[in-house]
Motif scaffolding. Structure first.
Motif, short mmCIF file in Angstrom:
data_model
loop_
_atom_site.label_atom_id
_atom_site.label_comp_id
_atom_site.label_asym_id
_atom_site.label_seq_id
_atom_site.Cartn_x
_atom_site.Cartn_y
_atom_site.Cartn_z
N LEU A 278 26.03 -83.60 -26.10
CA LEU A 278 25.50 -82.59 -25.18
C LEU A 278 26.01 -82.82 -23.76
O LEU A 278 25.71 -83.85 -23.15
N ARG A 279 26.72 -81.89 -23.23
CA ARG A 279 27.16 -81.99 -21.83
C ARG A 279 26.06 -81.50 -20.89
O ARG A 279 26.08 -81.78 -19.71
N ARG A 280 25.12 -80.75 -21.44
CA ARG A 280 23.94 -80.30 -20.70
C ARG A 280 22.72 -80.63 -21.55
O ARG A 280 22.63 -80.22 -22.70
N TYR A 281 21.79 -81.37 -20.99
CA TYR A 281 20.64 -81.85 -21.77
C TYR A 281 19.81 -80.69 -22.29
O TYR A 281 19.53 -79.73 -21.57
N PRO A 315 29.22 -86.82 -18.43
CA PRO A 315 28.14 -85.84 -18.21
C PRO A 315 26.99 -85.99 -19.19
O PRO A 315 25.87 -85.54 -18.91
N ARG A 316 27.22 -86.62 -20.35
CA ARG A 316 26.14 -86.80 -21.32
C ARG A 316 25.11 -87.81 -20.83
O ARG A 316 23.95 -87.79 -21.24
N ILE A 317 25.55 -88.72 -19.96
CA ILE A 317 24.64 -89.75 -19.43
C ILE A 317 23.93 -89.27 -18.19
O ILE A 317 22.73 -89.44 -18.03
N GLY A 318 24.68 -88.65 -17.28
CA GLY A 318 24.07 -88.10 -16.06
C GLY A 318 24.03 -89.09 -14.92
O GLY A 318 24.00 -90.31 -15.12
N THR A 319 24.00 -88.59 -13.73
CA THR A 319 24.06 -89.42 -12.53
C THR A 319 22.80 -90.25 -12.33
O THR A 319 22.85 -91.33 -11.74
N ASP A 320 21.65 -89.76 -12.80
CA ASP A 320 20.39 -90.49 -12.61
C ASP A 320 20.22 -91.63 -13.61
O ASP A 320 19.38 -92.50 -13.42
N ARG A 321 21.02 -91.64 -14.68
CA ARG A 321 20.79 -92.58 -15.77
C ARG A 321 21.87 -93.63 -15.92
O ARG A 321 21.63 -94.69 -16.52
N HIS A 322 23.08 -93.40 -15.36
CA HIS A 322 24.21 -94.28 -15.67
C HIS A 322 23.98 -95.73 -15.25
O HIS A 322 24.45 -96.66 -15.91
N ALA A 323 23.24 -95.95 -14.15
CA ALA A 323 23.02 -97.32 -13.68
C ALA A 323 22.02 -98.07 -14.54
O ALA A 323 21.94 -99.30 -14.47
N LEU A 324 21.26 -97.34 -15.35
CA LEU A 324 20.20 -97.98 -16.15
C LEU A 324 20.48 -97.95 -17.65
O LEU A 324 19.77 -98.62 -18.41
N ILE A 325 21.49 -97.20 -18.07
CA ILE A 325 21.65 -96.96 -19.50
C ILE A 325 21.99 -98.23 -20.27
O ILE A 325 21.54 -98.42 -21.40
N MET A 326 22.75 -99.17 -19.68
CA MET A 326 23.13 -100.35 -20.45
C MET A 326 21.99 -101.35 -20.60
O MET A 326 21.89 -102.03 -21.62
N SER A 327 21.11 -101.44 -19.61
CA SER A 327 19.95 -102.32 -19.79
C SER A 327 19.01 -101.73 -20.83
O SER A 327 18.45 -102.45 -21.66
N GLY A 328 18.87 -100.40 -20.82
CA GLY A 328 18.06 -99.76 -21.85
C GLY A 328 18.69 -99.90 -23.23
O GLY A 328 17.99 -100.15 -24.22
N ALA A 329 20.02 -99.75 -23.30
CA ALA A 329 20.73 -99.90 -24.57
C ALA A 329 20.61 -101.34 -25.09
O ALA A 329 20.54 -101.56 -26.31
#
Length: 371
Positions: A278-281, A315-329
């Motif tokens: 999804l390029r748009r959530y 774009p699937r991750i988004g600007t608000d999430r990219h800094a946190l996605i790997m700790s969540g993953a």
């Protein structure tokens, strides 16, 4: 940081006393606000049959927990960002004339030396009466919000709420619940739970639960000084897995085809969006989606191959999430190493929805569907 275990006292959500008749209550608006370590989010809703209809909402990244690991305190800058967001929430509550509400703060305020000071300042400057809830209630509300996603063939259920500052895990045994009643059985836990207590009237039982004081923001901050991307990810995942050592919720054997994990967090919904391309959530495509451990591992491997710059531009991750996605993953992968599953259900819902369900259930304004 020691994982918290339940104490029965204080684990029950506060019921909102009914002040009007049933017919009038149906028209009543309810609000739920969640001030977390990373975000401030609010929903305003109206009862609608067995569920509710969203009337208004608000979400803002406030990064309240930045620097908390190092100082043990909330910074003045993050507190000011939070106050700005809460002023908007206050305006929305007034505009919608909301009378029934629960406004809560979680891990950042629980742990910070000046958490209570912020709560007083919020009340003084915005008029909002926030309360700092215990980890027990946060876990219970996460379970309540996910009840509609429980499948009829689920005997053993693990609900995982990955927050900004903590992660709650609740393991439930549903073997003794009629298959068609399993979702409803969990909904009737709105009065609270603690591990090892007797099953509720439908036969649902909480076997064990734990609150790990590591979330996407706190885990990221702990390893910010590690330059190697893959190495940092591995260290984060191993650290979280070590925190699970005392969580052994095995009361009886189970088959993997009857084991369901429900994951509620921005991490899980982002992984789902990436899996779908999804390029748009689109919440309608994400909420309730079922993914296997293999599918989730593939998405996480793709994130690692991208590196920090690639994730930032995806774009699937988004600007608000990219800094946190790997700790969540890293948290998600640690969980799936411990409990592989054919079906992890993605929940685009969480504490706010649980707060709404708890209030409406206490007021008796939700109408149960006929089985």
């Amino acid at each position: 940081m020691t994982p918290q275990r339940p104490r029965s006292a204080g684990a029950v959500p506060k019921a909102v006393e009914s002040t009007v008749g049933p017919k009038a209550q149906v028209q009543q608006l309810y609000a739920a606000l969640d001030l977390g370590t990373n975000s401030c989010r609010m929903l305003i809703a109206q009862p609608d049959g067995a569920h509710f209809r969203i009337v208004d909402s608000f979400s803002k990244t406030v990064q309240l927990g930045i620097g908390l690991e190092e100082t043990g305190r909330l910074s003045r800058t993050s507190m000011n960002r939070t106050l700005q967001a809460l002023r908007i929430c206050s305006q929305k509550l007034k505009q919608n004339r909301v009378k029934k509400m629960r406004l809560v703060a979680t891990e950042a305020c629980r742990r910070a030396d000046n958490g209570a000071t912020l709560i007083r300042q919020i009340r003084r400057e915005t008029g909002l009466k926030l309360e700092i809830i215990r980890a027990e209630e946060e876990a219970q509300l996460a379970v309540l919000s996910c009840a509609p996603l429980v499948t009829n063939d689920t005997d053993q259920l693990l609900v995982v709420d990955i927050g900004g500052g903590s992660t709650e895990l609740v393991w439930m045994d549903l073997v003794d619940v009629l298959p068609r009643m399993r979702s409803r059985a969990i909904m009737h836990m709105h009065k609270g739970f603690s591990s090892g207590e007797s099953p509720n009237k439908y036969g649902a039982k909480v076997v064990d639960w734990i609150s790990v004081p590591l979330g996407v923001a706190t885990l990221r901050d702990l390893f910010n000084d590690v330059d190697d991307d893959a190495g940092r990810f591995a260290l984060m995942s191993l650290m979280f897995e070590e925190k699970l050592e005392k969580f052994i919720p095995y009361e009886r054997s189970y088959k993997i085809e009857h084991f369901q994990i429900i994951g509620t967090s921005g991490t899980v919904t982002t992984v789902a969006a990436s899996h779908l391309g999804l390029r748009r959530y689109d919440r309608n495509k994400v909420d309730g989606l079922s993914m296997s451990s293999i599918e989730i591992d593939k998405v996480i491997l793709d994130y690692l191959k991208m590196g920090p710059i690639g994730r930032q531009n995806d774009p699937r991750i988004g600007t608000d999430r990219h800094a946190l996605i790997m700790s969540g993953a890293a948290i998600l992968q640690a969980l799936l190493r411990s409990w592989p599953t054919h079906k992890l259900s993605v929940a685009d819902r969480g504490l706010r929805e649980g707060l709404l369900y708890a209030q409406m259930s206490a007021d008796g304004v939700l109408r149960e569907r006929k089985s």
